[in-house]
Design a protein around this motif. Structure first.
Motif, PDB file in Angstrom:
ATOM      1  N   TYR A   2       0.992  -1.010  -0.263  1.00 12.30           N
ATOM      2  CA  TYR A   2       0.377   0.042   0.160  1.00 12.30           C
ATOM      3  C   TYR A   2       0.469   1.456   0.318  1.00 12.30           C
ATOM      4  N   SER A   3       0.360   2.012  -0.550  1.00 12.25           N
ATOM      5  CA  SER A   3       0.752   4.455  -0.532  1.00 12.25           C
ATOM      6  C   SER A   3       1.459   3.931   0.581  1.00 12.25           C
ATOM      7  N   SER A   4       2.403   5.051   1.199  1.00 10.05           N
ATOM      8  CA  SER A   4       2.683   5.377   2.158  1.00 10.05           C
ATOM      9  C   SER A   4       1.998   6.016   2.926  1.00 10.05           C
ATOM     10  N   GLU A   5       1.167   7.027   2.042  1.00 10.49           N
ATOM     11  CA  GLU A   5      -0.005   7.844   2.979  1.00 10.49           C
ATOM     12  C   GLU A   5      -1.714   7.359   3.856  1.00 10.49           C
ATOM     13  N   LEU A   6      -1.547   6.505   2.863  1.00  6.72           N
ATOM     14  CA  LEU A   6      -2.657   5.518   3.577  1.00  6.72           C
ATOM     15  C   LEU A   6      -1.926   4.708   4.597  1.00  6.72           C
ATOM     16  N   LYS A   8       0.163   5.317   6.681  1.00  5.42           N
ATOM     17  CA  LYS A   8       1.029   6.926   7.509  1.00  5.42           C
ATOM     18  C   LYS A   8       0.042   7.425   8.343  1.00  5.42           C
ATOM     19  N   LYS A  41       2.062  -6.737   2.566  1.00  2.00           N
ATOM     20  CA  LYS A  41       1.497  -5.588   1.610  1.00  2.00           C
ATOM     21  C   LYS A  41       1.622  -4.509   2.604  1.00  2.00           C
ATOM     22  N   THR A  45       8.453   1.828   7.890  1.00  2.00           N
ATOM     23  CA  THR A  45       9.524   2.148   6.740  1.00  2.00           C
ATOM     24  C   THR A  45       9.953   2.755   8.706  1.00  2.00           C
TER      25      THR A  45
ATOM     26  N   LYS B  61      14.959   9.231   2.952  1.00  2.00           N
ATOM     27  CA  LYS B  61      14.747   9.466   0.971  1.00  2.00           C
ATOM     28  C   LYS B  61      15.993  10.281   0.717  1.00  2.00           C
TER      29      LYS B  61
END
Lengths: 112, 286
Positions: A2-6, A8, A41, A45, B61
């Protein structure tokens, strides 16, 4: 994955839930457990995890204990009484949010 | 299983610090985390440095200190908003206060202008006219003003009572014909000029028909032009006082006083210590 936005927006809830179930965990352990449970999934980080852990600790939601592993120190996190209460609230809120999203995202295309 | 050596731990910790992580807690967390990854993924035959460099890069990053930046941001997030709200309230209060002060200043300025205009009407009395002429003219031209309760202020100086000041209504003052020395002493006294100013309903500049004073005023027209009559204002905006040259021990002195009590003009014949006394008293009302 999944994207980091989700991720977060849900990280705090994930951490609280894991700690509610496993009493005490350290950073690396949390990332690995999430990774395994979600079959890669969701990969938390380090750049997102530690700021969250430190903030939760500062707010009194998490308490810590340290353990020496040779020359290095391992910091274990666990829920404070306040944290346990908050975890219930957060899970309840998130469940409600998921229902709403499900309803919203299922309905919208039909309306269109 | 690979075991990170003490030297390698020191190397990693040192590198973490070099990369800008200053929070000790965070340093230790990252150190343990990196060691966990290395011990899990590294084989005895692998190159430690190469693996370390690869591992550390997955933590950020652009730079490692981004983690600390994010941590600090989250730690102070709540306080930041509290502070922001506090500053906002402070700003609103400050602006409100300024607005009130400006409004008050504006109002006072308006009032001053208003009474300045009124003064200009009364100012038509010329210096050449005597007191009786002035009385008559005032009564004829400004009956509505003369019929009200007016107060005058005058400053009277001589060596004995340093300053005598009194208040009386205009009618009385005209009747007394401004025999300042005797009248002021018998009139109501106050502890300070400020006390008089607070009780003043109307202040007017007054003059005697003493020729020397008139000349003095005419000579300093640029200053005397600023004299303002103030009506219904409970403080003296501009006042003017003088007294007649008398026989005996007294000194003709002419003063021009602005709203803050500063002497704009005084005749040169007064004794300096009396002037100082007056200045001290006038300073009270600043």
């Amino acid at each position: 994955m999944y994207s980091s936005e989700l991720i977060k927006g849900t990280l705090k809830t994930i951490v609280l839930k894991l700690l509610a179930e496993h009493k005490k965990m350290y950073g690396y352990e949390i990332t690995q457990m999430v990774k395994e449970m979600t079959k890669d999934k969701i990969q938390i980080t380090e750049g997102a995890l530690y700021p969250t852990l430190h903030a939760l600790e500062a707010e009194g939601i998490l308490i810590t204990e340290t353990e020496f592993i040779g020359k290095r120190v391992r910091k274990y996190y666990s829920l404070s009484p306040e944290g346990k209460k908050l975890t219930k609230e957060k899970l309840s809120e998130f469940a409600d949010f998921m229902n709403t999203m499900k309803f919203l995202l299922d309905i919208k295309p039909k309306q269109a | 299983m690979y075991r990170v050596s003490d030297e390698q731990i020191e190397f990693i910790l040192d590198d973490i610090k070099k990369r800008g992580i200053e929070m000790e807690d965070l340093q230790l967390n990252l150190l343990d985390h990196i060691c966990c990854i290395l011990e899990r993924e590294l084989k005895e035959t692998d190159d430690f440095n190469a693996k370390y460099n690869k591992t550390i890069k997955q933590f950020f990053k652009s730079e490692l200190w981004e983690i600390e930046e994010e941590t600090v941001g989250l730690l102070y997030f709540k306080n930041y908003y509290k502070m922001k709200r506090f500053l906002y309230i402070l700003l609103v209060l400050s602006l409100s206060y300024n607005a009130i002060v400006l409004a008050r200043l504006g109002y006072e300025f308006y009032q001053t202008k208003k009474y300045q205009n009124e003064w200009k009407r009364i100012e038509k009395v010329s210096f050449e006219e005597g007191l009786e002429d002035f009385k008559l003219k005032m009564k004829q031209q400004y009956p509505e003003i003369i019929s009200k309760e007016y107060t005058y202020i005058t400053f009277n100086f001589d060596l004995y009572p340093y300053i005598n000041y009194g208040e009386m209504n205009m009618e009385d003052s005209l009747i007394y014909n401004m025999q300042i020395k005797t009248e002021t002493i018998s009139l109501k006294r106050h502890d300070s000029l400020a006390a008089i100013y607070r009780s003043i309903n109307f202040v007017y500049a007054y003059r005697y028909s003493d020729e020397s004073v008139d000349k003095e005023i005419l000579k300093n027209e640029a200053l005397t032009h600023n004299l303002i009559y103030v009506k219904d204002v409970p403080k003296l905006l501009v006042g003017y006082g003088n007294f007649k040259k008398r026989t005996g021990i007294s000194f003709p002195t002419t003063f021009l006083i602005n709203k803050s009590g500063k002497i704009l003009y005084e005749s040169s014949v007064s004794m300096s210590f009396i002037d100082k006394k007056l200045i001290n008293i006038l300073n009270e009302i600043k």
